[in-house]
Every structure is written in C-alpha cells, then in structure tokens.
Design a protein around this motif. Structure first.
Motif, PDB file in Angstrom:
ATOM      1  N   GLN A  12       0.880  -1.121  -0.008  1.00 39.75           N
ATOM      2  CA  GLN A  12       0.107  -0.100   0.085  1.00 39.75           C
ATOM      3  C   GLN A  12       0.922   1.154   0.021  1.00 39.75           C
ATOM      4  N   LEU A  13       0.627   2.194  -1.059  1.00 36.60           N
ATOM      5  CA  LEU A  13       1.699   3.192  -1.056  1.00 36.60           C
ATOM      6  C   LEU A  13       0.618   4.597  -1.097  1.00 36.60           C
ATOM      7  N   ASP A  14       0.992   5.514  -0.372  1.00 37.51           N
ATOM      8  CA  ASP A  14       0.341   6.985  -0.084  1.00 37.51           C
ATOM      9  C   ASP A  14       0.469   7.670  -1.517  1.00 37.51           C
ATOM     10  N   ASP A  15      -0.449   8.275  -1.926  1.00 40.30           N
ATOM     11  CA  ASP A  15      -0.288   8.784  -3.291  1.00 40.30           C
ATOM     12  C   ASP A  15       0.801  10.091  -2.969  1.00 40.30           C
ATOM     13  N   SER A  16       0.985  10.524  -1.769  1.00 37.94           N
ATOM     14  CA  SER A  16       2.097  11.600  -1.834  1.00 37.94           C
ATOM     15  C   SER A  16       3.607  11.141  -2.051  1.00 37.94           C
ATOM     16  N   HIS A  17       3.682   9.892  -2.379  1.00 36.68           N
ATOM     17  CA  HIS A  17       5.004   9.422  -2.700  1.00 36.68           C
ATOM     18  C   HIS A  17       5.320   9.425  -4.047  1.00 36.68           C
ATOM     19  N   PHE A  18       4.345   9.605  -4.872  1.00 34.13           N
ATOM     20  CA  PHE A  18       4.487   9.523  -6.357  1.00 34.13           C
ATOM     21  C   PHE A  18       5.442  10.622  -7.168  1.00 34.13           C
ATOM     22  N   VAL A  19       5.281  11.767  -6.507  1.00 40.08           N
ATOM     23  CA  VAL A  19       6.203  12.787  -7.124  1.00 40.08           C
ATOM     24  C   VAL A  19       7.629  12.236  -6.991  1.00 40.08           C
ATOM     25  N   GLU A  20       8.216  11.815  -5.955  1.00 39.93           N
ATOM     26  CA  GLU A  20       9.336  11.165  -5.647  1.00 39.93           C
ATOM     27  C   GLU A  20       9.792  10.023  -6.620  1.00 39.93           C
ATOM     28  N   LEU A  21       8.586   9.043  -6.707  1.00 44.65           N
ATOM     29  CA  LEU A  21       8.974   7.823  -7.344  1.00 44.65           C
ATOM     30  C   LEU A  21       8.970   8.149  -9.050  1.00 44.65           C
ATOM     31  N   ASN A  22       8.165   9.317  -9.212  1.00 44.67           N
ATOM     32  CA  ASN A  22       8.211   9.807 -10.692  1.00 44.67           C
ATOM     33  C   ASN A  22       9.457  10.209 -11.220  1.00 44.67           C
ATOM     34  N   LYS A  23      10.267  10.632 -10.117  1.00 42.90           N
ATOM     35  CA  LYS A  23      11.591  11.142 -10.722  1.00 42.90           C
ATOM     36  C   LYS A  23      12.372  10.062 -11.022  1.00 42.90           C
ATOM     37  N   LEU A  24      12.643   8.964 -10.402  1.00 42.98           N
ATOM     38  CA  LEU A  24      13.101   7.457 -10.656  1.00 42.98           C
ATOM     39  C   LEU A  24      12.470   7.041 -11.981  1.00 42.98           C
ATOM     40  N   ASP A  26      10.910   8.633 -14.357  1.00 42.12           N
ATOM     41  CA  ASP A  26      11.740   9.711 -15.648  1.00 42.12           C
ATOM     42  C   ASP A  26      13.111   9.112 -16.034  1.00 42.12           C
ATOM     43  N   GLU A  27      13.975   9.245 -14.954  1.00 36.88           N
ATOM     44  CA  GLU A  27      15.064   8.585 -15.069  1.00 36.88           C
ATOM     45  C   GLU A  27      15.366   7.046 -15.915  1.00 36.88           C
ATOM     46  N   LEU A  28      14.625   6.268 -15.389  1.00 44.12           N
ATOM     47  CA  LEU A  28      14.459   5.067 -16.130  1.00 44.12           C
ATOM     48  C   LEU A  28      14.316   4.937 -17.408  1.00 44.12           C
ATOM     49  N   LEU A  29      13.194   5.965 -17.781  1.00 43.82           N
ATOM     50  CA  LEU A  29      12.852   6.044 -19.118  1.00 43.82           C
ATOM     51  C   LEU A  29      13.836   6.653 -19.865  1.00 43.82           C
ATOM     52  N   GLU A  30      14.702   7.464 -19.518  1.00 46.35           N
ATOM     53  CA  GLU A  30      15.583   8.132 -20.200  1.00 46.35           C
ATOM     54  C   GLU A  30      16.803   7.164 -20.636  1.00 46.35           C
ATOM     55  N   GLU A  31      17.099   6.407 -19.628  1.00 50.95           N
ATOM     56  CA  GLU A  31      18.011   5.312 -19.776  1.00 50.95           C
ATOM     57  C   GLU A  31      17.779   4.140 -20.727  1.00 50.95           C
ATOM     58  N   MET A  32      16.352   3.853 -20.731  1.00 46.15           N
ATOM     59  CA  MET A  32      15.703   2.923 -21.616  1.00 46.15           C
ATOM     60  C   MET A  32      15.808   3.606 -23.179  1.00 46.15           C
ATOM     61  N   GLU A  33      15.729   4.759 -23.247  1.00 45.48           N
ATOM     62  CA  GLU A  33      15.691   5.470 -24.587  1.00 45.48           C
ATOM     63  C   GLU A  33      17.055   5.494 -25.116  1.00 45.48           C
ATOM     64  N   SER A  34      18.000   5.781 -24.252  1.00 51.45           N
ATOM     65  CA  SER A  34      19.480   5.719 -24.758  1.00 51.45           C
ATOM     66  C   SER A  34      20.116   4.505 -24.665  1.00 51.45           C
ATOM     67  N   MET A  83       6.004  -2.930 -20.565  1.00 49.24           N
ATOM     68  CA  MET A  83       4.762  -2.559 -19.475  1.00 49.24           C
ATOM     69  C   MET A  83       4.751  -1.023 -19.765  1.00 49.24           C
ATOM     70  N   LEU A  84       5.418  -0.453 -20.169  1.00 41.19           N
ATOM     71  CA  LEU A  84       5.539   1.256 -20.172  1.00 41.19           C
ATOM     72  C   LEU A  84       4.217   1.594 -20.810  1.00 41.19           C
ATOM     73  N   SER A  85       3.663   2.939 -20.302  1.00 37.36           N
ATOM     74  CA  SER A  85       2.895   3.663 -20.855  1.00 37.36           C
ATOM     75  C   SER A  85       3.208   5.004 -21.192  1.00 37.36           C
ATOM     76  N   ASP A  86       2.380   5.798 -21.777  1.00 38.69           N
ATOM     77  CA  ASP A  86       3.108   7.116 -22.054  1.00 38.69           C
ATOM     78  C   ASP A  86       3.803   7.692 -21.183  1.00 38.69           C
ATOM     79  N   ASP A  87       3.265   7.659 -20.000  1.00 41.04           N
ATOM     80  CA  ASP A  87       3.886   8.218 -18.688  1.00 41.04           C
ATOM     81  C   ASP A  87       5.189   7.411 -17.997  1.00 41.04           C
ATOM     82  N   GLY A  88       5.519   6.202 -18.423  1.00 42.50           N
ATOM     83  CA  GLY A  88       6.310   5.514 -18.027  1.00 42.50           C
ATOM     84  C   GLY A  88       5.828   4.406 -17.373  1.00 42.50           C
ATOM     85  N   LEU A  89       6.461   3.890 -16.320  1.00 46.06           N
ATOM     86  CA  LEU A  89       5.736   2.769 -15.364  1.00 46.06           C
ATOM     87  C   LEU A  89       4.804   3.408 -14.412  1.00 46.06           C
ATOM     88  N   ILE A  90       5.253   4.602 -13.993  1.00 43.35           N
ATOM     89  CA  ILE A  90       4.233   5.281 -12.977  1.00 43.35           C
ATOM     90  C   ILE A  90       3.367   6.360 -13.622  1.00 43.35           C
TER      91      ILE A  90
END
Length: 92
Positions: A12-24, A26-34, A83-90
């Motif tokens: 169970q994950l509080d919605d307030s943590h998604f800002v922090e998780l989205n940074k990771l 985004d980084e994951l998405l960049e690494e996949m693209e490169s 597994m990716l959507s347009d927004d990444g995993l999260i």
C-alpha cells in the motif's frame, strides 16, 4: 494505491510518494531510450527499493486488485519496455 512488484507481492503506497517515485521513473525512461543498460538496471533497482521502503506490505493472503504493477528486479529492458505507458511505469 495498491502496487504489485511482480514476483514479490503487494504494498500500500500513499499518493504523496508518487512525486519522488516519478523522478526515478523519468530517469529509468531516459536510460531505456538511450540504451543505457547499466543505468537502467541501477535505476530499476532504486525505484523498486524506494517502493518497498515507502510502502506498507500487504499480507500474502490479501487479494486486493493492484492499481499499479511494476516489473520484477530481474526484468529485462525489453520486458520493462512492454509494460510502459506514455507516462512510463508510474502514471503522473
């Protein structure tokens, strides 16, 4: 939000943590693209570790529907790409 890490279970994950998780995410998405395999692996592990750290594990016998499914730690770049959507995993 209920999050499942494939092969591990649910947390169970509080919605307030998604800002922090989205940074990771985004980084994951960049690494996949490169094509940065080492960076991808490191960031995937960091993302999953953060979900485990911030989330509260649900009992193994809980049958809650998962609102978000994340790949297993040993997932390949191609498996994660599927597994990716347009927004990444999260979303967000």
């Amino acid at each position: 939000m209920i999050v499942r890490i494939m092969g591990e279970g649910q947390v169970q994950l509080d919605d307030s943590h998604f800002v922090e998780l989205n940074k990771l995410d985004d980084e994951l998405l960049e690494e996949m693209e490169s094509g940065d395999s080492a960076g991808f692996r490191s960031t995937l592990h960091a993302l999953l570790a953060k979900v485990r750290e911030l989330g509260r594990p649900l009992p193994d016998d809980a049958l809650e529907p998962s609102e978000l499914i994340l790949p297993a730690p040993d997932a390949s770049l191609e498996e994660v790409r599927q597994m990716l959507s347009d927004d990444g995993l999260i979303p967000g």
